[in-house]
Design a protein around this motif. Structure first.
Motif: not given
Length: 359
Positions: A43-58
């Motif tokens: 949930y964001s101020a822009h509405g619903n967004l799909r999200a992924t986790v980048p390799g760096r964060l993983r």
């Protein structure tokens, strides 16, 4: 940043403080609404967004340098509005978190949900009503930092609601307890006192106790699939993932799959709070380190013998306390093993360095 839109999602000063270090990175705050394992819905101020986790964060998560995002987390995301997607760059510090031991033999913790204000401990007033299970749920809820509230559902299927309520109320006299029926609507209005003001409430309980049906009544629409009730009064479990819902009247609720296993972690504070009566009785024991098993002068055993403390409650306390103690010992042993391994590595590296110098 549209703070008014974010406030409806539970945004507030605790998260603003954690946001300062991300303001110049070209990212925006969003909240994890659903965890699908590989990707997320936000949930964001822009509405619903799909999200992924980048390799760096993983990689940082695998190394223990960052935490894995879970439902309820606030995250810093790089939004791609036209595509309806985003990339999670960081997880903001949590205010509270509901934690259990991961299923199986591992002693790793699993965060069920984050940034909760209230935890509804849901149990059905049917043949599945289990005081010992509720004691376990209470221990986990107190550890979370959120306020626990016991919600007894399916009042329309219970022949003696008063007796069942009194039986459960004895477990935690200081914890709010409410009896509801999602079929007749009995008691549902009272629950809004915990949800208003854009607070976040998580529902936990066994499969089939009516969590999804209760959420549908709060939302005012059939958003959650509900299974039929079997002949043994148990509903069929339908929730397969954790999800955060924004209620039309304000406030947010998190539905969780039924938990077949709810292992404790090694935090003793939740155990003490859930069994405060035993802790208070223990203050009268002859020995400060009394385990309430067979020690002389044990005030807890005396209370169990004379009827002031239910023997089955004491037995469950011992069981849960043993579980926490065992985890503490495992963690200590693992920490010692890691220290020993690091010492060996350092010694080998030093010896190698000295040999090279000698050449």
């Amino acid at each position: 940043m549209d703070e008014r839109a974010l406030e409806k999602l539970g945004w507030g000063s605790p998260f603003q403080e954690g946001w300062h270090s991300h303001e110049s990175e070209g990212v925006e705050p969003a909240r994890i609404a659903a965890d699908y394992g590989v990707d997320y819905m936000l949930y964001s101020a822009h509405g619903n967004l799909r999200a992924t986790v980048p390799g760096r964060l993983r990689m940082a998560i695998r190394k223990g340098e960052s935490i894995r995002p879970v439902v309820g987390d606030w995250v810093a995301v790089e939004p791609r509005i036209q595509e309806g997607t985003s990339v999670i760059q960081a997880v903001l510090p949590r205010r509270t978190q509901l934690v259990r031991k991961a299923a199986g033999r591992t002693d790793e913790e699993q965060v069920v949900a984050a940034n909760l204000d209230v935890v509804f401990l849901v149990s059905a007033l049917t043949r599945d009503l289990n005081p010992r299970r509720l004691e376990r749920y209470l221990t986990v809820a107190w550890d979370s930092g959120a306020q626990p509230v016991v919600v007894l559902t399916k009042a329309d299927l219970c022949e003696d609601v008063v007796a069942a309520r009194e039986r459960i109320a004895e477990l935690a006299p200081d914890v709010p307890l409410h009896v509801v029926s999602s079929v007749t609507g009995e008691g549902l209005d009272v629950l809004w006192q915990y949800i208003g003001g854009n607070r976040t409430v998580a529902l936990i309980g066994s499969s089939g106790v009516g969590k999804s049906t209760l959420i549908n009544r709060l939302i005012g629409a059939a958003r959650m699939e509900v299974g039929e009730v079997r002949e043994d009064d148990k509903g069929r479990h339908t929730t397969t993932h954790r999800e955060l819902f924004v209620l039309p009247q304000g406030g947010l609720v998190i539905d969780t799959p039924g938990m077949r296993e709810l292992g404790l972690m090694e935090n003793e504070e939740g155990l003490r709070t859930a069994f405060v009566d035993i802790e208070e009785l223990g203050a009268g024991c002859r020995f400060n380190d009394c385990r309430h098993e067979n020690e002389p002068g044990c005030a807890v055993l005396e209370a169990s013998r004379d009827g002031r403390l239910a023997p089955e409650r004491l037995e469950n306390y011992r069981k849960l306390n043993l579980e926490v103690t065992r985890l503490e010992r495992q963690r200590d042993a693992q920490a010692q093993a890691r220290t020993k391994q690091e010492t060996k590595k350092s010694t080998r590296a030093y010896n190698t360095f000295q040999k090279k110098r000698g050449r």
